[in-house]
Design an enzyme around this catalytic site. Sequence first.
Site, PDB file in Angstrom:
ATOM      1  N   GLY A 219     -12.092 -62.627 -22.108  1.00 58.05           N
ATOM      2  CA  GLY A 219     -12.281 -62.278 -20.704  1.00 58.05           C
ATOM      3  C   GLY A 219     -11.820 -60.868 -20.573  1.00 58.05           C
TER       4      GLY A 219
ATOM      5  NE  ARG B 137      -7.633 -60.458  -5.765  1.00 62.90           N
ATOM      6  CZ  ARG B 137      -6.984 -59.500  -4.898  1.00 62.90           C
ATOM      7  NH1 ARG B 137      -7.044 -59.341  -3.761  1.00 62.90           N
ATOM      8  NH2 ARG B 137      -6.479 -58.372  -5.602  1.00 62.90           N
TER       9      ARG B 137
ATOM     10  NE  ARG C 117      -3.186 -60.389  -6.697  1.00 64.88           N
ATOM     11  CZ  ARG C 117      -2.969 -59.394  -6.001  1.00 64.88           C
ATOM     12  NH1 ARG C 117      -2.780 -59.589  -4.619  1.00 64.88           N
ATOM     13  NH2 ARG C 117      -2.884 -58.167  -6.543  1.00 64.88           N
TER      14      ARG C 117
ATOM     15  CB  ILE D  56      -1.986 -63.059 -16.791  1.00 64.38           C
ATOM     16  CG1 ILE D  56      -1.006 -62.489 -17.812  1.00 64.38           C
ATOM     17  CG2 ILE D  56      -2.857 -62.019 -16.170  1.00 64.38           C
ATOM     18  CD1 ILE D  56      -1.802 -61.775 -19.019  1.00 64.38           C
TER      19      ILE D  56
ATOM     20  CG  ASP E 227       2.717 -56.391  -8.752  1.00 64.29           C
ATOM     21  OD1 ASP E 227       1.518 -56.051  -8.253  1.00 64.29           O
ATOM     22  OD2 ASP E 227       2.952 -57.456  -8.860  1.00 64.29           O
TER      23      ASP E 227
ATOM     24  NE  ARG F 166      -2.481 -52.244  -9.770  1.00 64.47           N
ATOM     25  CZ  ARG F 166      -2.842 -53.467  -9.538  1.00 64.47           C
ATOM     26  NH1 ARG F 166      -2.186 -54.500  -8.969  1.00 64.47           N
ATOM     27  NH2 ARG F 166      -4.125 -53.933  -9.998  1.00 64.47           N
TER      28      ARG F 166
ATOM     29  CG  HIS G 220       0.870 -60.616  -8.520  1.00 60.93           C
ATOM     30  ND1 HIS G 220       0.830 -59.170  -8.815  1.00 60.93           N
ATOM     31  CD2 HIS G 220      -0.157 -60.838  -8.940  1.00 60.93           C
ATOM     32  CE1 HIS G 220      -0.284 -58.990  -9.149  1.00 60.93           C
ATOM     33  NE2 HIS G 220      -1.131 -59.995  -9.071  1.00 60.93           N
TER      34      HIS G 220
ATOM     35  CG  MET H  80      -3.757 -58.046 -16.050  1.00 59.84           C
ATOM     36  SD  MET H  80      -1.951 -58.166 -14.964  1.00 59.84           S
ATOM     37  CE  MET H  80      -0.798 -58.414 -16.126  1.00 59.84           C
TER      38      MET H  80
HETATM   39  P1  NAI Z   1     -12.421 -63.001 -16.900  1.00 66.48           P
HETATM   40  O1  NAI Z   1     -13.351 -63.771 -15.934  1.00 66.48           O
HETATM   41  O2  NAI Z   1     -12.953 -61.803 -17.092  1.00 66.48           O
HETATM   42  O3  NAI Z   1     -11.729 -63.856 -17.969  1.00 66.48           O
HETATM   43  C1  NAI Z   1     -11.271 -65.091 -17.813  1.00 66.48           C
HETATM   44  C2  NAI Z   1     -11.363 -65.639 -19.130  1.00 66.48           C
HETATM   45  O4  NAI Z   1     -10.828 -67.163 -19.003  1.00 66.48           O
HETATM   46  C3  NAI Z   1     -12.808 -66.058 -19.427  1.00 66.48           C
HETATM   47  O5  NAI Z   1     -13.117 -65.576 -20.841  1.00 66.48           O
HETATM   48  C4  NAI Z   1     -12.966 -67.693 -19.584  1.00 66.48           C
HETATM   49  O6  NAI Z   1     -13.943 -68.120 -20.497  1.00 66.48           O
HETATM   50  C5  NAI Z   1     -11.499 -67.976 -19.695  1.00 66.48           C
HETATM   51  N1  NAI Z   1     -11.353 -69.519 -19.192  1.00 66.48           N
HETATM   52  C6  NAI Z   1     -11.818 -69.915 -18.484  1.00 66.48           C
HETATM   53  N2  NAI Z   1     -11.350 -71.270 -18.239  1.00 66.48           N
HETATM   54  C7  NAI Z   1     -10.606 -71.306 -19.155  1.00 66.48           C
HETATM   55  C8  NAI Z   1      -9.842 -72.536 -19.711  1.00 66.48           C
HETATM   56  N3  NAI Z   1      -9.802 -73.676 -19.018  1.00 66.48           N
HETATM   57  N4  NAI Z   1      -9.437 -72.215 -20.756  1.00 66.48           N
HETATM   58  C9  NAI Z   1      -9.223 -71.041 -21.727  1.00 66.48           C
HETATM   59  N5  NAI Z   1      -9.807 -70.188 -20.991  1.00 66.48           N
HETATM   60  C10 NAI Z   1     -10.575 -70.182 -19.910  1.00 66.48           C
HETATM   61  O7  NAI Z   1     -11.057 -62.610 -15.795  1.00 66.48           O
HETATM   62  P2  NAI Z   1     -10.081 -61.664 -16.056  1.00 66.48           P
HETATM   63  O8  NAI Z   1     -10.651 -60.468 -14.970  1.00 66.48           O
HETATM   64  O9  NAI Z   1      -9.672 -61.312 -17.410  1.00 66.48           O
HETATM   65  O10 NAI Z   1      -8.788 -62.194 -15.008  1.00 66.48           O
HETATM   66  C11 NAI Z   1      -8.017 -63.488 -15.686  1.00 66.48           C
HETATM   67  C12 NAI Z   1      -7.128 -63.925 -14.643  1.00 66.48           C
HETATM   68  O11 NAI Z   1      -6.097 -63.049 -14.440  1.00 66.48           O
HETATM   69  C13 NAI Z   1      -7.658 -64.120 -13.279  1.00 66.48           C
HETATM   70  O12 NAI Z   1      -6.950 -65.266 -12.710  1.00 66.48           O
HETATM   71  C14 NAI Z   1      -7.206 -62.945 -12.392  1.00 66.48           C
HETATM   72  O13 NAI Z   1      -7.038 -63.139 -10.992  1.00 66.48           O
HETATM   73  C15 NAI Z   1      -5.730 -62.613 -13.032  1.00 66.48           C
HETATM   74  N6  NAI Z   1      -5.182 -61.365 -12.848  1.00 66.48           N
HETATM   75  C16 NAI Z   1      -3.897 -61.538 -12.858  1.00 66.48           C
HETATM   76  C17 NAI Z   1      -3.146 -60.071 -12.555  1.00 66.48           C
HETATM   77  C18 NAI Z   1      -1.606 -60.165 -12.595  1.00 66.48           C
HETATM   78  O14 NAI Z   1      -1.080 -59.185 -12.206  1.00 66.48           O
HETATM   79  N7  NAI Z   1      -0.969 -61.272 -12.952  1.00 66.48           N
HETATM   80  C19 NAI Z   1      -3.945 -58.938 -12.340  1.00 66.48           C
HETATM   81  C20 NAI Z   1      -5.365 -59.246 -12.684  1.00 66.48           C
HETATM   82  C21 NAI Z   1      -6.042 -60.529 -12.789  1.00 66.48           C
END
Ligand code: NAI
Length: 342
Positions: free
Chosen positions: A36, A106, A112, A142, A175, A178, A202, A253
Site C-alpha cells: 500500500g 480515507r 476516520r 497504523i 501526530d 507533525r 488519533h 506516515m
Molecule cells: P492503501 O490502500 O494505499 O494500502 C493499504 C494496503 O492494505 C493495500 O495494499 C491493501 O491491499 C492492503 N490490505 C487490505 N486488506 C488487507 C488484509 N486483509 N491483509 C493485508 N493487507 C491488506 O492505504 P494506506 O494509505 O497505505 O493506508 C493504510 C491505513 O493506514 C489506512 O487505514 C489509513 O487510514 C491508515 N493511516 C493511519 C495513520 C496513522 O497516523 N495511524 C496515518 C495515515 C493513514
Amino acid sequence: IIASRLLTHVGKLPPMVQQLGCINRGLKVSVVGSVGGIGQPLSLLLKLNPDIEKLSLYDIKNTTGVGVDLSHINTRASVCPFEGKDGLKKAMDKADIVVVPAGLPRKPGMKREDLVDVNATVACEVAVAASEVCPGAMLAFITNPINVIVPIVATILKAKGTYDPNRLFGVTSLDVVRAQTFVADILNSNPQKVNIPVIGGHTGRTILPILSQCDPPFNGTVKEREELIKHIQNAGTEVVNAKDGLGSATLSMAFAASHFINALIRGIKGSKDQCVVECAYVESDVTEAQFFATPLVLGPQGIEQNTGLPELDDEERKALDFMLPILKESIEKGIKIGEDMM
Ligand code: NAI
C-alpha cells in the site's frame, strides 16, 4: 507488582523473548499491508535498519514485485514476500515485531470512524494470526481508526489468551512528527530538536498536543496557540483534501512509523546510551479512558514505563476533559466489535 506482571506474561511468550534481558540477534519484522501507499515506503525505510535480519512482507496481492525490488538494496535484511490468504501466518511466523499499515484509507469527506467496518476485519485477521504464530511479538497498528482498532485487537488477543498490554501499540507518531514540524516552522528552529508530547487518541480533538510542555518553549498568543493546535489536529484531513481522492498521508506516515519501529527495536535491543521514549496509543490507567496515548519508556519487553500525563495547563486540562467521553465511546465500540468477532 512489575515482577509479578512480567511473570504472568512470560508464561505465554515464545522462548526467544522469555529472557528479561535484551535480544542480541537480528530481528524479524513483518509488514502487513506492505504493497500500500504507506506499506511500500515503510518497508523501504525498515530495509535500512541494520538490526533487522528478516523483513517479511505481506499483502493480499502484488507482494512479490515489491519484495524483489527491495531485495536488491544492499543492506542486511533479507526480504521475504508472502501473499494470499495463507501467506499471512507464514509472513508473521515467529516475528519479533509486526507493523500493520493494512486497510482502507480515507477519501475526502470521510472521517476516520467511517473506516471501522472494513478495517476491523483486517485487524481481526492480524490479531488471530499473531495469537497463533507470534504471540510474543510487538504489534504496532497504523490502520485507522486507531482509537477503535486497538481496543478491537486487545479484545481479540484477550479472548485468545495472548494479550500483553505492554506489546500492543496504536501508532500515533505522525501526530508528534507533525507537531514538531509545525512548531519548528513557527519558532524557525530544527524540527528534530523540538520535544512535544501529543497525548490522547488519533482523531480530531482526541489528538492533544501539550504545547505548555514544548521544548523549546512556544510562547504564542492564545489565538496563535489555538490555530497551531487545530493545524496539528486537522493535518491528516489537509493531506486527504490535497490528494483529492488519491488517499491519505502515506510518505509522512511511513517516516513516522519507521521512526516508531526503530525506537521499538532500540528498546528490544536494550539501548543503554539513552532512554527510548515515544508516544503511542496503548492500554492505560492514566485517565478514565482504557486506551490512551502518553509518552512511554520502551524496553526489551515493550512498554517499560508509562510516564503518565505530562503537566497540563488549564486549557489543556479542559481539552482533556472534552476528549475523554469521545475516546471512551470509541473504546467501548472497539471492545464490542472485538467481542462480536470472537
Ligand atoms: P492503501 O490502500 O494505499 O494500502 C493499504 C494496503 O492494505 C493495500 O495494499 C491493501 O491491499 C492492503 N490490505 C487490505 N486488506 C488487507 C488484509 N486483509 N491483509 C493485508 N493487507 C491488506 O492505504 P494506506 O494509505 O497505505 O493506508 C493504510 C491505513 O493506514 C489506512 O487505514 C489509513 O487510514 C491508515 N493511516 C493511519 C495513520 C496513522 O497516523 N495511524 C496515518 C495515515 C493513514
